[in-house]
Design an enzyme around this catalytic site. Structure first.
Site, PDB file in Angstrom:
ATOM      1  CG  HIS A 133      -2.096  -0.928   1.060  1.00  0.00           C
ATOM      2  ND1 HIS A 133      -3.093  -0.740   0.111  1.00  0.00           N
ATOM      3  CD2 HIS A 133      -2.418  -2.071   1.710  1.00  0.00           C
ATOM      4  CE1 HIS A 133      -3.982  -1.708   0.201  1.00  0.00           C
ATOM      5  NE2 HIS A 133      -3.599  -2.535   1.157  1.00  0.00           N
ATOM      6  CG  ASP A 162      -2.739   5.268  -2.592  1.00  0.00           C
ATOM      7  OD1 ASP A 162      -2.006   4.410  -3.102  1.00  0.00           O
ATOM      8  OD2 ASP A 162      -3.533   5.020  -1.677  1.00  0.00           O
TER       9      ASP A 162
END
Length: 394
Positions: A133, A162
């Protein structure tokens, strides 16, 4: 300037994009393109309910459920690709190839296609197939080590990997490749990795380090909270202000307004030996008044001071309200499209829509009879049709 309402408004009007729906940065990239006028068809796996997902970033797109485990579903997406200029996917390397929707298959159908790939580690490298992540990706870029207080690194939300180093750079890469494809008639693959993007965002810090002006210690440098004139301070009411008077003229204005212009401690702010004493004095100073009192004195001046606002306060701040920084989409507030364009402004964002498959696919050149057959066979549908079923693993 009032934003127009309706699809197809903005500098990317006329651009057609197929999005293989995923999570996080790839949908953010698609949202950026759709916000600015691109027509994005979002292909969802069966059972997906974006309207029930608080992380969903599906505004301004049309949703179509397609079962990509069925060859008829893959064939349909390839036909959609034939009428598109770009495709976005965010699966692990090799997933779309196994589906029959990898770059080779798609470019065979549309040679000018720009094929955007969003991953954490990239399409190759020792970690390419590992799970991860945002926090993992920015950890190996060096960025995470540099953020936080001296004792430990602190996650900077998931903004660096992200969204900044991931979705935003993929959007930039897609637009660059689209410009080139319109000149050459040839498409290509855009490999956007969050590890690469996070590293790129830290280019200035690498330059500082090469010049001997940045250390590997957190909270020890000019822009990481180490300098007392660039950071946050608690006020009497427990709220915070952010100060950043880096340049001499701004520092002089800050000192004057705060009553520090006669204090020799603050004469040479870049002298590091003074930093602990300067910080202690500023902490005591800001703790003497409320945040709003300090803002009444300093905000809007060249002292470079602003209140640290929570999400609700940010929406209500007069500057953000005057700019229209937040808009209501589907009954709740979201950030408005950015940046602003003088001649081709973006439309007011709309919630993602899930029209009948026949209506949606007709606009992409899929004949009604074929659509009806695919829908009857359960290959295509609209959001909310049928029970949830497992889809492709990312």
């Amino acid at each position: 300037m009032t934003a127009p309402v309706g699809p197809g408004s903005g500098p990317l009007a006329g651009l057609r994009v197929v999005e293989l729906a995923g999570l996080g940065p790839a949908p953010f990239c698609a949202m950026l393109l759709a916000d600015l006028g691109a027509e994005v068809l979002r292909v969802l796996r069966p059972g997906t309910r974006p309207d029930e997902d608080p992380t969903d970033l599906g505004r301004n797109r049309s949703n179509l459920v397609v079962d990509l485990r069925r060859p008829e579903g893959v064939a349909l997406v390839l036909d959609l690709v034939a009428g598109a200029e770009a495709l976005i996917e965010g699966f692990r390397p090799g997933v779309t190839e196994r589906l029959g929707l990898g770059p080779e298959a798609c470019l065979a159908r549309q040679p000018a296609l720009v094929y955007g790939r969003m991953t954490g580690w990239g399409q190759h490298g020792p970690l390419a197939q590992a799970a991860g992540h945002d926090l993992n990706y920015i950890a190996i870029s060096g960025v995470l080590h540099a953020v936080g207080e001296a004792a430990r690194p602190v996650p900077p939300l998931n903004l660096v990997g992200d969204f900044g180093g991931g979705g935003l750079l993929l959007a930039f890469g897609l637009v660059c490749a689209l410009l080139e494809a319109r000149r050459s008639g040839q498409g290509q693959v855009v490999d956007a990795a969050m590890t690469d993007g996070a590293a790129l965002l830290s280019a200035m810090m690498f330059n500082f380090k090469a010049a001997g002006r940045w250390s590997n210690r957190r909270a020890d440098n000019l822009l990481d909270g180490g300098a007392p004139f660039y950071g946050t301070y608690a006020c009497a009411d427990g709220r915070f202000v952010a100060i950043g008077p880096l340049e001499p003229a701004f520092w002089a204005e800050f000192r004057r307004r705060c009553g520090l212009d006669g204090d020799p401690l603050f004469d040479r702010p870049h002298e590091r030996s003074r930093w602990p004493a300067m910080r202690a004095r500023l902490e005591a100073l800001f703790a003497s008044r409320s945040r709003d009192d300090w803002c009444a004195l300093l905000e809007g001046s060249d002292a470079c001071v602003a209140p640290v606002l929570d999400w609700d306060e940010a929406v209500a701040h007069p500057h953000n309200r005057a700019r229209g920084t937040h808009v209501e989409v589907g009954g709740h507030l979201q950030p408005a499209p950015a940046p602003r364009f003088s001649r081709t402004p973006a439309a007011q964002p709309q919630p993602g829509r899930s029209p009948a498959p026949a209506e949606l696919l007709a606009g992409w050149g899929i004949e009604a009879g074929r659509c009806a057959a695919l829908q009857a066979a359960g290959v295509v549908g609209r959001v909310g049709d049928g029970p949830a079923r497992p889809g492709v693993a990312g």
